[in-house]
Scaffold this motif. Structure first.
Motif, PDB file in Angstrom:
ATOM      1  N   GLU A 199       0.846  -1.197   0.000  1.00 12.79           N
ATOM      2  CA  GLU A 199       0.000   0.000   0.000  1.00 12.79           C
ATOM      3  C   GLU A 199       0.882   1.248   0.000  1.00 12.79           C
ATOM      4  O   GLU A 199       1.616   1.501   0.936  1.00 12.79           O
ATOM      5  CB  GLU A 199      -0.904   0.010   1.243  1.00 12.79           C
ATOM      6  CG  GLU A 199      -1.804   1.215   1.346  1.00 12.79           C
ATOM      7  CD  GLU A 199      -2.660   1.447   0.116  1.00 12.79           C
ATOM      8  OE1 GLU A 199      -2.620   2.574  -0.418  1.00 12.79           O
ATOM      9  OE2 GLU A 199      -3.348   0.510  -0.311  1.00 12.79           O
ATOM     10  N   GLU A 200       0.829   2.019  -1.090  1.00 11.94           N
ATOM     11  CA  GLU A 200       1.668   3.208  -1.226  1.00 11.94           C
ATOM     12  C   GLU A 200       0.960   4.484  -0.791  1.00 11.94           C
ATOM     13  O   GLU A 200       1.557   5.547  -0.781  1.00 11.94           O
ATOM     14  CB  GLU A 200       2.136   3.376  -2.672  1.00 11.94           C
ATOM     15  CG  GLU A 200       3.053   2.281  -3.149  1.00 11.94           C
ATOM     16  CD  GLU A 200       3.489   2.490  -4.587  1.00 11.94           C
ATOM     17  OE1 GLU A 200       3.213   3.559  -5.160  1.00 11.94           O
ATOM     18  OE2 GLU A 200       4.106   1.579  -5.149  1.00 11.94           O
ATOM     19  N   SER A 221       0.170   5.849   1.956  1.00 10.61           N
ATOM     20  CA  SER A 221       0.760   6.628   3.051  1.00 10.61           C
ATOM     21  C   SER A 221       1.948   7.461   2.586  1.00 10.61           C
ATOM     22  O   SER A 221       2.291   8.457   3.215  1.00 10.61           O
ATOM     23  CB  SER A 221       1.183   5.697   4.182  1.00 10.61           C
ATOM     24  OG  SER A 221       2.170   4.797   3.719  1.00 10.61           O
ATOM     25  N   TYR A 278       2.064   9.389   0.070  1.00 12.56           N
ATOM     26  CA  TYR A 278       1.583  10.692  -0.401  1.00 12.56           C
ATOM     27  C   TYR A 278       1.317  11.653   0.755  1.00 12.56           C
ATOM     28  O   TYR A 278       1.212  12.849   0.545  1.00 12.56           O
ATOM     29  CB  TYR A 278       0.299  10.523  -1.224  1.00 12.56           C
ATOM     30  CG  TYR A 278       0.531   9.832  -2.541  1.00 12.56           C
ATOM     31  CD1 TYR A 278       1.010  10.535  -3.642  1.00 12.56           C
ATOM     32  CD2 TYR A 278       0.280   8.471  -2.690  1.00 12.56           C
ATOM     33  CE1 TYR A 278       1.226   9.903  -4.859  1.00 12.56           C
ATOM     34  CE2 TYR A 278       0.492   7.833  -3.901  1.00 12.56           C
ATOM     35  CZ  TYR A 278       0.971   8.557  -4.983  1.00 12.56           C
ATOM     36  OH  TYR A 278       1.185   7.932  -6.177  1.00 12.56           O
ATOM     37  N   ARG A 279       1.224  11.112   1.968  1.00 13.95           N
ATOM     38  CA  ARG A 279       0.869  11.950   3.115  1.00 13.95           C
ATOM     39  C   ARG A 279       2.053  12.251   4.039  1.00 13.95           C
ATOM     40  O   ARG A 279       1.873  12.737   5.141  1.00 13.95           O
ATOM     41  CB  ARG A 279      -0.252  11.275   3.914  1.00 13.95           C
ATOM     42  CG  ARG A 279      -1.551  11.145   3.125  1.00 13.95           C
ATOM     43  CD  ARG A 279      -2.688  10.596   3.975  1.00 13.95           C
ATOM     44  NE  ARG A 279      -2.482   9.236   4.410  1.00 13.95           N
ATOM     45  CZ  ARG A 279      -2.760   8.143   3.696  1.00 13.95           C
ATOM     46  NH1 ARG A 279      -3.258   8.284   2.482  1.00 13.95           N
ATOM     47  NH2 ARG A 279      -2.559   6.943   4.189  1.00 13.95           N
ATOM     48  N   LEU A 280       3.269  11.955   3.580  1.00 14.88           N
ATOM     49  CA  LEU A 280       4.431  12.240   4.418  1.00 14.88           C
ATOM     50  C   LEU A 280       4.592  13.749   4.590  1.00 14.88           C
ATOM     51  O   LEU A 280       4.478  14.502   3.621  1.00 14.88           O
ATOM     52  CB  LEU A 280       5.709  11.703   3.766  1.00 14.88           C
ATOM     53  CG  LEU A 280       6.056  10.239   3.939  1.00 14.88           C
ATOM     54  CD1 LEU A 280       7.364   9.942   3.229  1.00 14.88           C
ATOM     55  CD2 LEU A 280       6.156   9.848   5.386  1.00 14.88           C
TER      56      LEU A 280
END
Length: 199
Positions: free
Chosen positions: A163-164, A166, A168-170
């Motif tokens: 699942e990538e 997360s 995008y939300r760094l």
């Protein structure tokens, strides 16, 4: 064309890259080459044909990124637990498979990466220090392999799961952010190249 590959006549593809993108791509590919290693060249006076039949390593690499690039054939975390083949036998089969295939796989990955560096080095600046990377059909295959290897390597270093989302939300303060941005950008390039080459 900016940011994604487009088809060119003759089965190739092209993408516009700015100076920073060219520099980042070249740096990442050179680092990949360093990770893969120089390969075994025949020694002075050694029969080159004998080198073709030389055996490779039988144990998986200790570096997690290399282990991802050169995974075990029969034994690993993704293997379904079927209970049919004993672990010891699977390890032996994996070792034998690795001995006879890893050197060829390393050579292919190295050839792909060298071809990618050469195409980047051959670019001629256009406009605001950008250039258009135009690839032949064979060069597209080299680039697909190299982009995949770069993503596997960076993904392993970042410990990316399936699942990538997360990523995008760094937050911008996260020290992994630059590598995450490179990982996502390489994925977009790879996807656009695949789509371009599909009939």
């Amino acid at each position: 064309m900016a940011g994604h590959f487009e088809a060119t006549p003759g089965g190739g593809a092209a993408v516009a890259l700015d100076e920073v993108e060219i520099s980042i791509l070249r740096s990442l590919v050179v680092q990949l080459l360093e990770l893969i290693g120089p390969g075994d060249q025949p020694a002075e006076g050694e029969d080159p044909l004998a080198a073709l039949f030389a055996e490779g390593p039988s144990k998986p690499p200790s570096d997690p990124a290399l282990a991802r690039l050169f995974p075990d054939a029969y034994n690993g975390p993704d293997r379904p637990a079927d209970g049919g083949t004993p672990e010891e036998e699977l390890r032996a089969l994996s070792a034998e498979f690795r001995r006879f295939t890893e050197m060829d796989l390393r050579s292919r990955k190295r050839d792909d990466a060298v071809a990618a560096v050469r195409t980047l080095d051959a670019l001629s600046p256009v406009g605001d220090d950008g250039a258009v990377l135009t690839l032949t059909g064979d060069e597209c295959r080299n680039w697909l392999g190299t982009l995949n290897d770069l993503r596997l390597t960076i993904g392993t270093r970042l410990e990316v799961a399936d699942e990538e989302g997360s990523l995008y939300r760094l937050p911008d303060t996260d020290p992994r952010k630059p590598m995450v941005m490179a990982y996502l950008w390489l994925g977009a390039l790879q996807e656009s190249l695949v789509e371009t080459l599909m009939p």
